[in-house]
Each structure stands twice: as structure tokens, then as C-alpha cells.
Design an enzyme around this catalytic site. Structure first.
Site, PDB file in Angstrom:
ATOM      1  N   ILE A 119       0.910  -1.160   0.000  1.00  0.00           N
ATOM      2  CA  ILE A 119       0.000   0.000   0.000  1.00  0.00           C
ATOM      3  C   ILE A 119       0.940   1.197   0.000  1.00  0.00           C
ATOM      4  CG2 ILE A 119      -1.738   1.290   1.278  1.00  0.00           C
ATOM      5  CD1 ILE A 119      -2.707  -1.374   2.431  1.00  0.00           C
ATOM      6  N   PRO A 120       1.074   1.861  -1.142  1.00  0.00           N
ATOM      7  CA  PRO A 120       2.204   2.778  -1.384  1.00  0.00           C
ATOM      8  C   PRO A 120       2.159   4.114  -0.651  1.00  0.00           C
ATOM      9  CG  PRO A 120       0.686   2.834  -3.220  1.00  0.00           C
ATOM     10  CD  PRO A 120       0.164   1.784  -2.282  1.00  0.00           C
ATOM     11  N   CYS A 121       2.313   4.076   0.667  1.00  0.00           N
ATOM     12  CA  CYS A 121       2.335   5.312   1.445  1.00  0.00           C
ATOM     13  C   CYS A 121       3.586   6.138   1.147  1.00  0.00           C
ATOM     14  CB  CYS A 121       2.202   5.016   2.933  1.00  0.00           C
ATOM     15  SG  CYS A 121       3.420   3.883   3.590  1.00  0.00           S
ATOM     16  N   HIS A 122       4.596   5.509   0.521  1.00  0.00           N
ATOM     17  CA  HIS A 122       5.798   6.271   0.151  1.00  0.00           C
ATOM     18  C   HIS A 122       5.486   7.297  -0.941  1.00  0.00           C
ATOM     19  CE1 HIS A 122       5.713   2.823  -2.640  1.00  0.00           C
ATOM     20  NE2 HIS A 122       6.311   3.633  -3.507  1.00  0.00           N
ATOM     21  N   ARG A 123       4.341   7.162  -1.598  1.00  0.00           N
ATOM     22  CA  ARG A 123       3.944   8.088  -2.666  1.00  0.00           C
ATOM     23  C   ARG A 123       3.235   9.320  -2.127  1.00  0.00           C
ATOM     24  NH1 ARG A 123       1.563   3.249  -6.392  1.00  0.00           N
ATOM     25  NH2 ARG A 123       3.561   2.232  -6.791  1.00  0.00           N
TER      26      ARG A 123
END
Length: 152
Positions: A119-123
Site C-alpha cells: 500500500i504505497p504510502c511512500h507516494r
């Protein structure tokens, strides 16, 4: 069940059930039940992470077993919609879930994301373009964003 996965971008600890992946952690516990032989599911998580880290995979296709508040689930669902190689601000996410002044709350839900990278929270970045925080550290966050930019 659990396992430790070794990738080109570090080691990750995962927990999963028959329903799917429930945790991907940067912190490796000193004791892991399945540190040796991997299950078919753990091998699939490993394969998909390896493909992502080499730029061959843009989207994960894994069963997920998420647990969180209804608000956290709403935020994580929205994070999953951020396209590979793109970024949004905390404020952008808050507007998308109809909570216009909820950037701080979005940050809190981001911080509780049990499946970073998947779940791309780095984005998610700050409105001024700065990285903000990341459980894996800002160096890894930048590496993930750079990897995606390179492979769009």
C-alpha cells in the site's frame, strides 16, 4: 504465520494468514517462526517484491488481510489508488476522501499503514514537495520514488 524476506533493498518481516498478507515490517524480530522454509504465499510475496524492486512490477497482486479503523481503511484504500511513479500530498488525499482539512489525520493513518510498499504510502509527500516521514526512513522513501520514476 510469518517469514523474513531478503530482497535487494533489504530484509522485510511479513505476517500473513489464510486470508492474506497482514504486515510488512522494516523491523526484523529476533525470533521468527518461519525464518527457514517459506510457504507458497511467502514465496509469492518475495517474488512480487523482487519484481517491484527491479522495476518489472508496477502493481502488487496479493490477498490482503487488513485490520484497522474504518478511517484507516478508507485512507489505505485511497493510497492504493495512487499510480506508480506519481505522488500526492497529504492534503490531496484528505480532499479525495472528503475531509478537506484532514491532512494531519491522513498522516496519522499513513503512519499506521501495516503494508508499506504494497500500500504505497511512500507516494504521499508534503504539500511543499518535501518527503515527510516514512517508517522505512527517508532514504528508502526517496529510493522507492526514484525507482518508480526511472521505470515509468
Amino acid at each position: 504465520m510469518d517469514a523474513i524476506l531478503k530482497t535487494k533493498m533489504g530484509k522485510y518481516y511479513i505476517q500473513f494468514s489464510d486470508n492474506g498478507l497482514s504486515l510488512l515490517s522494516f523491523d526484523i524480530p529476533s525470533k521468527c517462526i518461519n525464518d527457514g522454509e517459506k510457504t507458497i504465499f511467502a514465496k509469492d510475496v518475495q517474488k512480487q517484491l523482487d519484481e517491484y524492486f527491479t522495476g518489472k512490477r508496477k502493481k502488487f497482486e496479493l490477498l490482503l488481510d487488513l485490520k484497522g479503523t474504518s478511517f484507516q481503511m478508507k485512507v489505505w484504500k485511497e493510497l492504493s489508488k495512487i499510480s506508480y511513479g506519481k505522488t500526492l500530498s497529504y492534503g490531496d488525499i484528505s480532499k479525495k476522501i472528503n475531509l478537506p482539512k484532514g491532512a494531519r489525520a491522513i498522516g496519522g493513518a499513513n503512519n499506521k499503514n501495516p503494508l508499506p510498499i504494497i500500500i504505497p504510502c511512500h507516494r504521499v509527500i508534503q504539500s511543499d514537495g518535501k518527503l515527510g516521514g516514512y517508517a522505512g526512513g527517508l532514504v528508502l522513501k526517496q529510493q522507492l520514488l526514484d525507482l518508480e520514476q526511472k521505470n515509468i
